[in-house]
Design a protein around this motif. Structure first.
Motif, PDB file in Angstrom:
ATOM      1  N   LYS A 276       6.995 -16.525   3.637  1.00  0.00           N
ATOM      2  CA  LYS A 276       6.788 -17.969   3.775  1.00  0.00           C
ATOM      3  C   LYS A 276       7.627 -18.778   2.798  1.00  0.00           C
ATOM      4  O   LYS A 276       7.955 -19.941   3.069  1.00  0.00           O
ATOM      5  N   ILE A 277       7.989 -18.179   1.650  1.00  0.00           N
ATOM      6  CA  ILE A 277       8.778 -18.936   0.674  1.00  0.00           C
ATOM      7  C   ILE A 277      10.262 -18.551   0.724  1.00  0.00           C
ATOM      8  O   ILE A 277      11.029 -18.886  -0.169  1.00  0.00           O
ATOM      9  N   GLY A 278      10.657 -17.814   1.789  1.00  0.00           N
ATOM     10  CA  GLY A 278      12.078 -17.600   2.007  1.00  0.00           C
ATOM     11  C   GLY A 278      12.626 -16.242   1.632  1.00  0.00           C
ATOM     12  O   GLY A 278      13.844 -16.065   1.577  1.00  0.00           O
ATOM     13  N   PHE A 279      11.768 -15.250   1.387  1.00  0.00           N
ATOM     14  CA  PHE A 279      12.248 -13.906   1.080  1.00  0.00           C
ATOM     15  C   PHE A 279      12.009 -12.991   2.277  1.00  0.00           C
ATOM     16  O   PHE A 279      10.884 -12.891   2.782  1.00  0.00           O
ATOM     17  N   ALA A 280      13.052 -12.353   2.752  1.00  0.00           N
ATOM     18  CA  ALA A 280      12.889 -11.317   3.761  1.00  0.00           C
ATOM     19  C   ALA A 280      12.277 -10.088   3.088  1.00  0.00           C
ATOM     20  O   ALA A 280      12.405  -9.908   1.874  1.00  0.00           O
ATOM     21  N   THR A 281      11.631  -9.248   3.876  1.00  0.00           N
ATOM     22  CA  THR A 281      10.980  -8.062   3.303  1.00  0.00           C
ATOM     23  C   THR A 281      11.310  -6.834   4.144  1.00  0.00           C
ATOM     24  O   THR A 281      11.478  -6.914   5.366  1.00  0.00           O
ATOM     25  N   LEU A 282      11.371  -5.710   3.474  1.00  0.00           N
ATOM     26  CA  LEU A 282      11.623  -4.425   4.119  1.00  0.00           C
ATOM     27  C   LEU A 282      10.585  -3.433   3.618  1.00  0.00           C
ATOM     28  O   LEU A 282      10.423  -3.252   2.406  1.00  0.00           O
ATOM     29  N   VAL A 283       9.886  -2.803   4.551  1.00  0.00           N
ATOM     30  CA  VAL A 283       8.874  -1.807   4.192  1.00  0.00           C
ATOM     31  C   VAL A 283       9.314  -0.476   4.798  1.00  0.00           C
ATOM     32  O   VAL A 283       9.078  -0.215   5.981  1.00  0.00           O
ATOM     33  N   PRO A 284       9.983   0.375   4.014  1.00  0.00           N
ATOM     34  CA  PRO A 284      10.512   1.620   4.565  1.00  0.00           C
ATOM     35  C   PRO A 284       9.535   2.787   4.443  1.00  0.00           C
ATOM     36  O   PRO A 284       8.694   2.826   3.538  1.00  0.00           O
ATOM     37  N   ALA A 285       9.655   3.733   5.350  1.00  0.00           N
ATOM     38  CA  ALA A 285       9.010   5.029   5.177  1.00  0.00           C
ATOM     39  C   ALA A 285       9.966   5.900   4.376  1.00  0.00           C
ATOM     40  O   ALA A 285      11.105   6.105   4.785  1.00  0.00           O
ATOM     41  N   LEU A 286       9.510   6.401   3.232  1.00  0.00           N
ATOM     42  CA  LEU A 286      10.347   7.275   2.422  1.00  0.00           C
ATOM     43  C   LEU A 286      10.077   8.749   2.704  1.00  0.00           C
ATOM     44  O   LEU A 286      10.817   9.616   2.246  1.00  0.00           O
ATOM     45  N   LEU A 287       9.004   9.013   3.449  1.00  0.00           N
ATOM     46  CA  LEU A 287       8.667  10.384   3.838  1.00  0.00           C
ATOM     47  C   LEU A 287       8.336  10.407   5.323  1.00  0.00           C
ATOM     48  O   LEU A 287       7.824   9.431   5.873  1.00  0.00           O
ATOM     49  N   THR A 288       8.624  11.510   5.972  1.00  0.00           N
ATOM     50  CA  THR A 288       8.174  11.689   7.348  1.00  0.00           C
ATOM     51  C   THR A 288       6.677  11.982   7.332  1.00  0.00           C
ATOM     52  O   THR A 288       6.084  12.266   6.271  1.00  0.00           O
ATOM     53  N   GLU A 289       6.055  11.925   8.501  1.00  0.00           N
ATOM     54  CA  GLU A 289       4.612  12.204   8.571  1.00  0.00           C
ATOM     55  C   GLU A 289       4.312  13.616   8.077  1.00  0.00           C
ATOM     56  O   GLU A 289       3.341  13.850   7.358  1.00  0.00           O
ATOM     57  N   ARG A 290       5.152  14.576   8.452  1.00  0.00           N
ATOM     58  CA  ARG A 290       4.922  15.957   8.022  1.00  0.00           C
ATOM     59  C   ARG A 290       5.092  16.083   6.507  1.00  0.00           C
ATOM     60  O   ARG A 290       4.306  16.759   5.842  1.00  0.00           O
ATOM     61  N   GLU A 291       6.119  15.436   5.968  1.00  0.00           N
ATOM     62  CA  GLU A 291       6.332  15.490   4.513  1.00  0.00           C
ATOM     63  C   GLU A 291       5.162  14.859   3.766  1.00  0.00           C
ATOM     64  O   GLU A 291       4.793  15.304   2.675  1.00  0.00           O
ATOM     65  N   SER A 292       4.574  13.814   4.338  1.00  0.00           N
ATOM     66  CA  SER A 292       3.467  13.118   3.671  1.00  0.00           C
ATOM     67  C   SER A 292       2.220  13.987   3.568  1.00  0.00           C
ATOM     68  O   SER A 292       1.363  13.761   2.710  1.00  0.00           O
ATOM     69  N   GLU A 293       2.114  14.985   4.460  1.00  0.00           N
ATOM     70  CA  GLU A 293       0.938  15.864   4.421  1.00  0.00           C
ATOM     71  C   GLU A 293       0.927  16.735   3.173  1.00  0.00           C
ATOM     72  O   GLU A 293      -0.136  17.214   2.763  1.00  0.00           O
ATOM     73  N   ASP A 294       2.082  16.974   2.577  1.00  0.00           N
ATOM     74  CA  ASP A 294       2.163  17.756   1.340  1.00  0.00           C
ATOM     75  C   ASP A 294       2.138  16.789   0.164  1.00  0.00           C
ATOM     76  O   ASP A 294       3.094  16.060  -0.087  1.00  0.00           O
ATOM     77  N   ARG A 295       1.040  16.747  -0.586  1.00  0.00           N
ATOM     78  CA  ARG A 295       0.868  15.749  -1.644  1.00  0.00           C
ATOM     79  C   ARG A 295       1.925  15.889  -2.748  1.00  0.00           C
ATOM     80  O   ARG A 295       2.215  14.941  -3.472  1.00  0.00           O
ATOM     81  N   LYS A 296       2.539  17.068  -2.873  1.00  0.00           N
ATOM     82  CA  LYS A 296       3.582  17.241  -3.887  1.00  0.00           C
ATOM     83  C   LYS A 296       4.740  16.282  -3.661  1.00  0.00           C
ATOM     84  O   LYS A 296       5.387  15.847  -4.619  1.00  0.00           O
ATOM     85  N   ASN A 297       4.986  15.960  -2.416  1.00  0.00           N
ATOM     86  CA  ASN A 297       6.118  15.083  -2.114  1.00  0.00           C
ATOM     87  C   ASN A 297       5.906  13.665  -2.642  1.00  0.00           C
ATOM     88  O   ASN A 297       6.867  12.948  -2.898  1.00  0.00           O
TER      89      ASN A 297
END
Length: 865
Positions: A276-297
């Motif tokens: 709203k105040i003029g900043f674009a935003t990017l929300v990336p996935a840094l892990l795949t769903e499978r990678e996210s299942e391993d908490r070490k990642n």
């Protein structure tokens, strides 16, 4: 196919062309400013830019075409807001259309016109056209039927002049309009022409609200627009949610603790408020769903930092290429995501203008904190005492930092307020609007892959690995970055893709010494020890730090290293005689007698070549006969290794071809050059056909040798080269040609043949050269290095249809000749190469001291390529 980013860019370029046209047509005296008439709705953004540039009045031209009852697309006339229709009596009579039907259609269309007038112009009256120069503007024309009818209607209102101005249209349509308009101005007339929208990157529908706003001189800000983009880590595909806003102040990348928290309501609320105040935003996935299942990642900082750098490298060119926006980056990290943000900022080659840490764990990247130069805001909940302590310790290591305690009850509101204030404090000030991009700049940007880390080379390596022959060029013989990049690519092809050998634009005897060292057949302790004894000028081409490092590395893989060139007349002769003496003293005597023809010249190629002016036959017969004798030798008859016999036979070929080369130099022209490159091609075929399976090779040579001659002026002048010959012999799918280029810097060269090597300034590339356009792309993408892949689609664009000057610097170089264009070869880039590597600013190669001989006869190609 795309010509324009959007209608705004098209309008800016069209306005410049019209301004020039109007100045040319003015013959003194003060004239009333023109009236720009926009055809709604698509023509209005284009016309707005035209009117602004020309300081002209802007109004709408609202006209509706009247079609036949059976075919509404076939125009029998048109009606405007004036109410009186224009009718084509010939068509009406041909189709025998009744007056009652015509009247009904006119009334219907007039009602549509009046409705549109009320909606777009409101109560404001139309600007009178009598006695005015009218400029009718649309975003493009296909058939022009409505426009032709509109011109007939306007003529009845007696304007002084009617000019049609559009960004794009087919030539046939323009020709029909020229018969009824006073002037037609069009930027692009592509063939074939299918639809107007094909020639715009963004051809989204123009709203009534935007038309109304532009008509009153205001620009309606775009709504917040959500997009999804894709980025890659090698072959792993990852997604990122991108929210765009008009006139963005910057782009804030959100990094979260885990993939599951990426869409948490709290953080999305912060992002929405920043939008709203003029900043674009990017929300990336840094892990795949499978990678996210391993908490070490989630705690794998190096993996996550690398992924954040990759998405950062991907989003900047994505914004520039797809949305026409250039933006600066900030990072917002939560929990472990804050540690990732700090680590990435420390390692990034970009300037991250701000970092915000919310409940962050900076202790996870302690080793990086002192390298973080970005202003950093640390926000911690008052209830989280342990995290407060960790952030206090981190603050002592950060260069520009502020730490604030958040009251839990007002968490989101406070986070938004502190974040917004921090970003607004450090966001870069908006820059002046960029001028419209040339089409070639846009074409390069669309294909440019910026290089900010070694992983960015992945697509190029994978593309090259599919070919049997990879040729790596260079724009100069003395640029460190070209050698460094070629070494990196070669090592990956040898290590990961089973390439067998490297062949270079160098002499066989010297290269063979390095090959013996690689294969463990040399008594030398290092590659540099061998290079110290190189004599043929310019020794720096192969006696330098980069080649030395490559040779040492190649020992691990026993890959071959061979010379392709033809200069070593006397060195090759010595090798042949020495070899034959070992295996057959009797044959050695015969060959020595033949080679004795050269003895009067004391191993001086120049002296031999000059002797041919008096004795044309020279030693041609003798070298041919000796070659025949050594080619008759077979392994079965000799107790020698295949490699030794092959090298002896190759040296005998060099003697024969070198004699032809020095002979041809006397007459000048293309013959000597062609002998040299045909010898390179012959040598390459022999190396590839040796009895080994899956032989794949890498060539190092100047762009002038490896860039296909069919795509340059070499073809017209009768020259061939190695790259073009290889494509002809093996097929384009088996040969990958990679050109290299630079904008400016320094180069190792000499001011005269056999002169001392000198670090010489390389001035900025000539205006309108291909390198100058690459420089603009480098600035636009904030990428000092990038590469492009040229596929069949690229060859249909301006990159494959238009010639540009392409810089070529030899071992003899005079910067002052740059202004005369002597160092530029007319080139169709996407046809000359399969890929192109650009380094904006380059440095000189570091040579290794050698025993340099200065007897050699200079090459005939200008500058020693």
């Amino acid at each position: 196919m795309v010509c324009f980013q959007n209608r705004i860019e098209a309008g800016i370029i069209l306005a410049d062309k019209l301004l020039h046209s109007l100045k040319q047509g003015t013959k003194g005296g003060k004239k009333e400013k023109p009236l720009v008439l926009a055809i709604p709705r698509g023509g209005v953004p284009v016309a707005y830019e035209v009117a602004k540039k020309l300081q002209a009045d802007l109004d709408l031209l609202i006209v509706k075409k009247i079609g036949t009852p059976e075919n509404p697309e076939l125009a029998i006339g048109a009606v405007s807001e004036e109410g009186t229709p224009w009718l084509n009596s010939k068509i009406i009579n041909h189709f025998n259309i009744k007056n009652a039907d015509i009247q009904a259609m006119v009334e219907k269309k007039l009602e549509e016109v009046q409705s549109q007038v009320r909606r777009l112009r409101g109560s404001r009256p139309a600007i009178p056209v009598e006695g005015r120069v009218l400029i009718i503007v649309d975003d493009g024309i296909a058939t022009g039927a409505t426009l032709r009818a509109a011109i007939h209607l306007l003529r009845e209102r007696q304007p002084e002049k009617i000019i049609i101005a559009v960004p794009v249209a087919p030539e046939a349509t323009l020709e029909s309009l020229r018969q009824i308009a006073d002037e037609v101005v069009c930027l692009e007339t592509p063939f074939p022409f299918i639809a107007v929208g094909d020639w715009y990157q963004d051809f989204s529908q123009v709203s009534d609200e935007e038309v109304i706003s532009l008509l009153h001189g205001k620009v309606v800000p775009d709504e917040i627009v959500g997009k999804e983009m894709t980025y890659y880590d090698g072959t792993i595909e990852l997604k990122a949610d991108l929210q765009l806003v008009a006139n963005m102040k910057g782009l804030v990348v959100f990094i979260h603790e885990s993939e599951g928290s990426r869409h948490s309501r709290g953080n999305l609320q912060v992002a929405e408020e920043l939008n709203k105040i003029g900043f674009a935003t990017l929300v990336p996935a840094l892990l795949t769903e499978r990678e996210s299942e391993d908490r070490k990642n989630i705690f794998n900082m190096e993996l996550l930092i690398d992924r954040l750098l990759k998405v950062s490298d991907a989003v900047i060119p994505h914004l520039a290429q797809v949305h026409g926006v250039h933006s600066s980056l900030a990072y917002f990290g939560t929990g472990t995501g804050a540690a990732v943000a700090l680590g990435a900022a420390a390692k990034s080659s970009r300037d991250i203008f701000a970092i915000i840490s919310h409940g962050g764990r900076p202790d996870l990247v302690n080793k990086y904190l002192r390298r973080v130069k970005s202003p950093t805001l640390l926000m911690v909940s008052e209830a989280d005492l342990e995290v407060i302590t960790l952030n206090e310790l981190a603050a002592q290591r950060l260069a520009t930092v502020q730490m604030v305690i958040i009251i839990e009850l007002e968490a989101i509101a406070e986070v938004v307020e502190y974040t917004a204030d921090w970003l607004l404090q450090y966001a870069p000030r908006p820059k002046a609007p960029l001028p419209p991009k040339e089409h070639i700049v846009r074409a390069i940007e669309e294909r440019a892959q910026p290089i900010h880390s070694e992983g960015a080379w992945y697509n190029l390596i994978e593309k090259l690995a599919k070919s049997r022959i990879v040729m790596l060029g260079e724009a100069t013989h003395g640029t460190a970055e070209f050698y460094d990049i070629r070494r990196m690519i070669s090592e990956k092809l040898i290590r990961d893709h089973e390439f067998d050998f490297i062949a270079v634009e160098g002499d066989w005897p010297d290269s063979q010494k390095l090959n013996d060292y690689i294969q463990g057949k040399s008594s030398s302790r290092t590659a540099m020890d061998i290079m110290h004894h190189f004599q043929r000028w310019p020794t720096w081409m192969w006696a330098n730090d980069e080649v030395a490092a490559l040779i040492e590395w190649m020992q691990n893989y026993k890959a071959g290293f061979y010379g392709l060139d033809v200069y070593s007349l006397f060195e090759s002769m010595d090798y042949v005689q020495s070899y034959i003496q070992r295996i057959s003293p009797e044959l050695a005597q015969e060959m020595k007698a033949a080679y004795s023809c050269f003895e009067p010249f004391e191993k001086n190629e120049k002296a031999y070549a000059q002797s041919l002016l008096k004795f044309e036959e020279g030693c041609r017969r003798e070298v041919v006969e000796n070659l025949r004798k050594i080619l008759r030798l077979r392994l079965a008859d000799l107790e020698v290794k295949d490699g030794d016999l092959f090298s002896a036979q190759q040296n005998a070929r060099i003697v024969k071809n070198a004699e032809e080369y020095y002979r041809a130099m006397l007459s000048g022209g293309a013959e000597s050059w062609n002998i040299r490159d045909q010898h390179m091609m012959e040598t390459l075929e022999l190396l590839l056909n040796r009895p080994f399976q899956n032989r794949k090779c890498i060539i190092w040579a100047h762009n002038s040798h490896i860039g296909d001659y069919h795509a340059t002026d070499m073809l017209e002048e009768g020259y061939v080269n190695l790259g073009g010959l290889a494509r002809e012999r093996f097929g384009s799918e088996q040969v990958a040609l990679v050109g290299f280029g630079t904008y400016q810097g320094e180069v190792l060269a000499s001011s005269a043949w056999d002169g001392p090597e000198t670090v010489t300034p390389l001035p900025a590339a000539q205006e309108n050269s291909f390198e100058s356009y690459c420089h603009k792309v480098s600035q636009n993408l904030q990428a000092p290095r990038f590469y492009m892949l040229f596929d069949q689609d690229a060859r249909k664009t301006i990159l494959g249809t238009r010639e540009y000057g392409h810089r070529a610097v030899g071992v003899v170089y005079h910067p002052r000749f740059e202004v005369h264009g002597r160092n530029y070869v007319p080139t169709v880039m996407a046809k000359r190469y399969d890929a192109f590597v650009f380094v904006d600013q380059t440095t000189a190669l570091r040579s290794i001291p050698t025993l340099t001989s200065i007897k050699e006869f200079p090459e005939t190609w200008p500058g020693g390529l």
